[in-house]
Design an enzyme around this catalytic site. Sequence first.
Site, PDB file in Angstrom:
ATOM      1  N   HIS A  19       0.837  -1.199   0.000  1.00 48.32           N
ATOM      2  CA  HIS A  19       0.000   0.000   0.000  1.00 48.32           C
ATOM      3  C   HIS A  19       0.879   1.259   0.000  1.00 48.32           C
ATOM      4  O   HIS A  19       0.602   2.228  -0.710  1.00 48.32           O
ATOM      5  CB  HIS A  19      -0.883   0.057   1.253  1.00 48.32           C
ATOM      6  CG  HIS A  19      -1.946  -0.993   1.339  1.00 48.32           C
ATOM      7  ND1 HIS A  19      -2.074  -1.838   2.408  1.00 48.32           N
ATOM      8  CD2 HIS A  19      -2.942  -1.332   0.486  1.00 48.32           C
ATOM      9  CE1 HIS A  19      -3.102  -2.646   2.224  1.00 48.32           C
ATOM     10  NE2 HIS A  19      -3.649  -2.363   1.057  1.00 48.32           N
ATOM     11  N   LYS A  43     -16.487  -6.494   5.574  1.00 53.06           N
ATOM     12  CA  LYS A  43     -15.229  -7.254   5.516  1.00 53.06           C
ATOM     13  C   LYS A  43     -14.786  -7.700   6.914  1.00 53.06           C
ATOM     14  O   LYS A  43     -13.781  -8.375   7.054  1.00 53.06           O
ATOM     15  CB  LYS A  43     -14.152  -6.380   4.865  1.00 53.06           C
ATOM     16  CG  LYS A  43     -13.365  -7.116   3.791  1.00 53.06           C
ATOM     17  CD  LYS A  43     -12.390  -6.238   3.073  1.00 53.06           C
ATOM     18  CE  LYS A  43     -11.305  -7.066   2.414  1.00 53.06           C
ATOM     19  NZ  LYS A  43     -10.352  -6.279   1.648  1.00 53.06           N
ATOM     20  N   SER A 132      -3.289  -7.980   3.036  1.00 53.58           N
ATOM     21  CA  SER A 132      -3.424  -7.810   4.488  1.00 53.58           C
ATOM     22  C   SER A 132      -3.828  -9.123   5.135  1.00 53.58           C
ATOM     23  O   SER A 132      -3.407  -9.423   6.254  1.00 53.58           O
ATOM     24  CB  SER A 132      -4.467  -6.723   4.772  1.00 53.58           C
ATOM     25  OG  SER A 132      -4.071  -5.508   4.166  1.00 53.58           O
TER      26      SER A 132
HETATM   27  N1  COA Z   1       0.037  -4.216  -2.103  1.00 48.63           N
HETATM   28  C1  COA Z   1      -0.307  -5.231  -1.303  1.00 48.63           C
HETATM   29  N2  COA Z   1      -1.583  -5.569  -1.047  1.00 48.63           N
HETATM   30  C2  COA Z   1      -2.542  -4.839  -1.618  1.00 48.63           C
HETATM   31  C3  COA Z   1      -2.248  -3.783  -2.469  1.00 48.63           C
HETATM   32  C4  COA Z   1      -0.888  -3.485  -2.713  1.00 48.63           C
HETATM   33  N3  COA Z   1      -0.533  -2.489  -3.503  1.00 48.63           N
HETATM   34  N4  COA Z   1      -3.408  -3.261  -2.911  1.00 48.63           N
HETATM   35  C5  COA Z   1      -4.382  -3.971  -2.360  1.00 48.63           C
HETATM   36  N5  COA Z   1      -3.863  -4.921  -1.583  1.00 48.63           N
HETATM   37  C6  COA Z   1      -4.593  -5.919  -0.825  1.00 48.63           C
HETATM   38  C7  COA Z   1      -5.164  -5.413   0.456  1.00 48.63           C
HETATM   39  O1  COA Z   1      -4.273  -5.625   1.527  1.00 48.63           O
HETATM   40  C8  COA Z   1      -6.419  -6.234   0.599  1.00 48.63           C
HETATM   41  O2  COA Z   1      -6.127  -7.455   1.205  1.00 48.63           O
HETATM   42  P1  COA Z   1      -7.277  -8.260   1.991  1.00 48.63           P
HETATM   43  O3  COA Z   1      -8.374  -8.533   1.014  1.00 48.63           O
HETATM   44  O4  COA Z   1      -6.544  -9.448   2.427  1.00 48.63           O
HETATM   45  O5  COA Z   1      -7.719  -7.363   3.108  1.00 48.63           O
HETATM   46  C9  COA Z   1      -6.832  -6.525  -0.817  1.00 48.63           C
HETATM   47  O6  COA Z   1      -5.703  -6.289  -1.603  1.00 48.63           O
HETATM   48  C10 COA Z   1      -7.959  -5.655  -1.250  1.00 48.63           C
HETATM   49  O7  COA Z   1      -7.494  -4.360  -1.166  1.00 48.63           O
HETATM   50  P2  COA Z   1      -8.157  -2.988  -0.815  1.00 48.63           P
HETATM   51  O8  COA Z   1      -7.551  -2.083  -1.790  1.00 48.63           O
HETATM   52  O9  COA Z   1      -7.963  -2.628   0.610  1.00 48.63           O
HETATM   53  O10 COA Z   1      -9.617  -3.161  -1.203  1.00 48.63           O
HETATM   54  P3  COA Z   1     -10.849  -3.618  -0.441  1.00 48.63           P
HETATM   55  O11 COA Z   1     -11.433  -4.753  -1.151  1.00 48.63           O
HETATM   56  O12 COA Z   1     -10.577  -3.799   0.995  1.00 48.63           O
HETATM   57  O13 COA Z   1     -11.707  -2.375  -0.734  1.00 48.63           O
HETATM   58  C11 COA Z   1     -12.688  -0.262  -0.462  1.00 48.63           C
HETATM   59  C12 COA Z   1     -11.676  -1.272   0.016  1.00 48.63           C
HETATM   60  C13 COA Z   1     -13.009   0.587   0.722  1.00 48.63           C
HETATM   61  C14 COA Z   1     -12.110   0.601  -1.542  1.00 48.63           C
HETATM   62  C15 COA Z   1     -13.904  -0.958  -1.075  1.00 48.63           C
HETATM   63  O14 COA Z   1     -14.361  -1.967  -0.242  1.00 48.63           O
HETATM   64  C16 COA Z   1     -14.999   0.009  -1.339  1.00 48.63           C
HETATM   65  O15 COA Z   1     -14.978   0.715  -2.313  1.00 48.63           O
HETATM   66  N6  COA Z   1     -15.962   0.089  -0.442  1.00 48.63           N
HETATM   67  C17 COA Z   1     -17.024   1.044  -0.513  1.00 48.63           C
HETATM   68  C18 COA Z   1     -18.228   0.480  -1.223  1.00 48.63           C
HETATM   69  C19 COA Z   1     -18.147   0.773  -2.659  1.00 48.63           C
HETATM   70  O16 COA Z   1     -17.936   1.877  -3.087  1.00 48.63           O
HETATM   71  N7  COA Z   1     -18.325  -0.277  -3.428  1.00 48.63           N
HETATM   72  C20 COA Z   1     -18.375  -0.191  -4.833  1.00 48.63           C
HETATM   73  C21 COA Z   1     -19.818  -0.110  -5.222  1.00 48.63           C
HETATM   74  S1  COA Z   1     -19.956   0.376  -6.833  1.00 48.63           S
END
Ligand code: COA
Length: 164
Positions: A19, A43, A132
């Site tokens: 990240h 989540k 993560s």
């Molecule tokens: N390096 C290492 N790991 C990474 C990374 C990177 N550059 N980028 C992402 N990851 C990992 C994260 O650690 C995470 O791991 P996990 O699933 O084991 O926790 C995974 O990839 C997903 O990453 P993340 O970017 O945190 O996305 P998320 O799925 O947790 O989404 C939000 C977070 C908040 C952006 C997303 O849930 C969201 O948009 N929520 C709001 C609702 C919404 O708008 N939905 C869309 C409707 S149209």
Amino acid sequence: MRQAFAVYPGTFDPVTNGHLDILVRARRLFGSIVVGIGRNPGKKPVFSIDQRVIMLQEALDQVDIDKVDIVPFDGLTADFAREIGARAIVRALRSMTDFESEFALDIANARLAPELETVLLIARPEYTHLSSTLVREAAEQGRRIIPGSVPPCVEHHLREHYGF
Ligand code: COA
């Protein structure tokens, strides 16, 4: 004129070096970055929103970076980004699997907030297999920190949380 800024959204449960790499690279493209920490109750994050903010702040303090704000948010990323006046949403691509989901997310977000662009940065090879969840699993089940996965401050919080 106010410089364009982007939102870098995620759950950050906890923030990893992957990240941080994306954040530093995104900051080179935008005048400032708002790191949006999604509360994301669906989540079931292990770390509370306050803990996730603290870990991110401590991690940022150890990186040479300025003009980054951390803001927790509820609801949709597109609504949050629009409310604070962001120009773009930054996301990372680690694999083709990420591409599939980011592709769908971009289409949905573009319909929800057409003025916003999504900028996808390809993760560096050392972080493409990191998540993560893997970091937490190694800490919980193996009482180990995956080498190079998290900054020292996050390692400290993981050790404290999982008691090793
Ligand atoms: N390096 C290492 N790991 C990474 C990374 C990177 N550059 N980028 C992402 N990851 C990992 C994260 O650690 C995470 O791991 P996990 O699933 O084991 O926790 C995974 O990839 C997903 O990453 P993340 O970017 O945190 O996305 P998320 O799925 O947790 O989404 C939000 C977070 C908040 C952006 C997303 O849930 C969201 O948009 N929520 C709001 C609702 C919404 O708008 N939905 C869309 C409707 S149209």
